[in-house]
Design a protein around this motif. Sequence first.
Motif, mmCIF file in Angstrom:
data_model
loop_
_atom_site.group_PDB
_atom_site.id
_atom_site.type_symbol
_atom_site.label_atom_id
_atom_site.label_comp_id
_atom_site.label_asym_id
_atom_site.label_seq_id
_atom_site.Cartn_x
_atom_site.Cartn_y
_atom_site.Cartn_z
ATOM 1 N N GLU A 1 0.806 -1.223 0.000
ATOM 2 C CA GLU A 1 0.000 0.000 0.000
ATOM 3 C C GLU A 1 0.839 1.274 0.000
ATOM 4 N N LEU A 2 2.161 1.152 0.054
ATOM 5 C CA LEU A 2 2.991 2.355 0.095
ATOM 6 C C LEU A 2 2.866 3.145 -1.207
ATOM 7 N N PRO A 3 2.799 4.475 -1.114
ATOM 8 C CA PRO A 3 2.561 5.294 -2.311
ATOM 9 C C PRO A 3 3.800 5.537 -3.161
ATOM 10 N N TYR A 4 4.982 5.198 -2.643
ATOM 11 C CA TYR A 4 6.216 5.496 -3.376
ATOM 12 C C TYR A 4 7.217 4.382 -3.130
ATOM 13 N N ARG A 5 8.010 4.055 -4.151
ATOM 14 C CA ARG A 5 9.003 2.993 -4.055
ATOM 15 C C ARG A 5 10.371 3.533 -4.449
ATOM 16 N N SER A 6 11.257 3.655 -3.477
ATOM 17 C CA SER A 6 12.618 4.098 -3.760
ATOM 18 C C SER A 6 13.400 2.964 -4.407
ATOM 19 N N ALA A 7 14.221 3.283 -5.411
ATOM 20 C CA ALA A 7 14.947 2.263 -6.164
ATOM 21 C C ALA A 7 16.401 2.114 -5.730
ATOM 22 N N ASN A 8 16.890 2.965 -4.812
ATOM 23 C CA ASN A 8 18.309 2.920 -4.469
ATOM 24 C C ASN A 8 18.524 2.479 -3.025
ATOM 25 N N PHE A 9 19.723 2.734 -2.482
ATOM 26 C CA PHE A 9 20.053 2.283 -1.136
ATOM 27 C C PHE A 9 19.224 2.965 -0.054
ATOM 28 N N PHE A 10 18.483 3.978 -0.390
ATOM 29 C CA PHE A 10 17.632 4.667 0.586
ATOM 30 C C PHE A 10 16.311 3.932 0.804
ATOM 31 N N PHE A 11 16.059 2.852 0.069
ATOM 32 C CA PHE A 11 14.723 2.258 0.054
ATOM 33 C C PHE A 11 14.277 1.762 1.423
ATOM 34 N N GLN A 12 15.199 1.176 2.221
ATOM 35 C CA GLN A 12 14.789 0.678 3.533
ATOM 36 C C GLN A 12 14.379 1.828 4.451
ATOM 37 N N THR A 13 15.177 2.880 4.463
ATOM 38 C CA THR A 13 14.843 4.042 5.295
ATOM 39 C C THR A 13 13.512 4.641 4.861
ATOM 40 N N ASP A 14 13.299 4.744 3.567
ATOM 41 C CA ASP A 14 12.053 5.298 3.042
ATOM 42 C C ASP A 14 10.859 4.468 3.495
ATOM 43 N N ILE A 15 10.964 3.147 3.386
ATOM 44 C CA ILE A 15 9.868 2.266 3.818
ATOM 45 C C ILE A 15 9.594 2.435 5.310
ATOM 46 N N LEU A 16 10.660 2.432 6.100
ATOM 47 C CA LEU A 16 10.485 2.484 7.554
ATOM 48 C C LEU A 16 9.842 3.792 8.005
ATOM 49 N N ILE A 17 10.305 4.907 7.459
ATOM 50 C CA ILE A 17 9.731 6.192 7.857
ATOM 51 C C ILE A 17 8.262 6.259 7.473
ATOM 52 N N ARG A 18 7.939 5.919 6.243
ATOM 53 C CA ARG A 18 6.547 5.992 5.794
ATOM 54 C C ARG A 18 5.643 5.049 6.595
ATOM 55 N N SER A 19 6.123 3.855 6.899
ATOM 56 C CA SER A 19 5.291 2.863 7.589
ATOM 57 C C SER A 19 5.129 3.186 9.074
ATOM 58 N N VAL A 20 6.238 3.528 9.720
ATOM 59 C CA VAL A 20 6.180 3.788 11.161
ATOM 60 C C VAL A 20 5.436 5.086 11.454
ATOM 61 N N LYS A 21 5.615 6.115 10.633
ATOM 62 C CA LYS A 21 4.879 7.361 10.858
ATOM 63 C C LYS A 21 3.389 7.185 10.613
ATOM 64 N N LYS A 22 3.020 6.192 9.831
ATOM 65 C CA LYS A 22 1.602 5.886 9.638
ATOM 66 C C LYS A 22 1.015 5.173 10.849
ATOM 67 N N GLY A 23 1.876 4.554 11.638
ATOM 68 C CA GLY A 23 1.419 3.904 12.859
ATOM 69 C C GLY A 23 1.634 2.410 12.921
ATOM 70 N N TYR A 24 2.278 1.811 11.913
ATOM 71 C CA TYR A 24 2.507 0.375 11.950
ATOM 72 C C TYR A 24 3.495 0.031 13.058
ATOM 73 N N LEU A 25 3.201 -1.042 13.766
ATOM 74 C CA LEU A 25 4.012 -1.449 14.911
ATOM 75 C C LEU A 25 5.291 -2.132 14.442
ATOM 76 N N PHE A 26 6.369 -1.898 15.196
ATOM 77 C CA PHE A 26 7.658 -2.465 14.837
ATOM 78 C C PHE A 26 8.424 -2.856 16.095
ATOM 79 N N ALA A 27 9.433 -3.679 15.917
ATOM 80 C CA ALA A 27 10.338 -4.050 17.000
ATOM 81 C C ALA A 27 11.767 -3.927 16.491
ATOM 82 N N GLU A 28 12.666 -3.433 17.343
ATOM 83 C CA GLU A 28 14.082 -3.389 17.013
ATOM 84 C C GLU A 28 14.799 -4.510 17.761
#
Length: 270
Positions: free
Chosen positions: A174-201
């Motif tokens: 459901e993410l609205p944007y897909r980064s194609a480079n090494f930034f892709f993990q950071t992009d996914i995490l920021i968009r998902s966590v700021k939306k409220g999805y739960l995570f564990a480190e």
Amino acid sequence: MPDTDRKTDHPSLSVIMPALNEEGRIALALQNTLDALDHFGFAGEIVAVNDGSRDRTPQIIEEFMARDSRVRVIHHDRPQGIGASFWEGVDDAAHEIVIMLPGDNENDPWESLQYIGLLEHVDIVIPFVYNRSVRSLFRNLLSLVYRRVINSTFMVNFNYTNGTVLYRKCILKELPYRSANFFFQTDILIRSVKKGYLFAEVPYRLGLRSEGKSKAVSYPSLVRVARGYLRLVRDFYFSKKSKVAQDEFVAGSSTSRRYATENMLYKVKK
């Protein structure tokens, strides 16, 4: 074709393995991942993505395919980037849990897969490196600066954002944007966590790179990461169109289930 008919009570997952000119390491990366799946008793597959390699990487992957039906491959005629490879693997993945393990064999699959049970409670499991001494001082300083910039810009407190993250695939679709480079993990995490999805480190031991240099610290990669960062800043702070409503979680996610349970308990208590 993926071996999706295995019957098991254990989790099943798709391992996405991008590889660009990794002929000296891809065989170990594939074998270690298959051994880890067997060790934990997980049904699964490896979706190797040959990102335009000019060495024997594609031939080595195909040799594994001939021996084990859990391995299959996507070929790129030319390099498209690790992010693009990841997203193509996600679209092609047969299982609900996905993880990216690079084909350079720097990451120990046992370290990542031991945490898969946490996805019963969260939708993202984010590893952070605890044995940072295996990396050079320059790489650690670069990582420190990067982490502080990301955390201060987006008001988060991640320990690490570029590791072998475990995801529930449904939240990625459901993410609205897909980064194609090494930034892709950071992009996914920021968009998902700021939306409220739960995570564990979770703590994660990084292997010592036996040969070669990481492609993540090349000048072109750093330029593309900077562009990805600026795109995320724009979307996060300045673009109403790119913002996603919080607390509206995709069906099938652990977050939606936990919020539903919480609301039911609240109503009972009232």
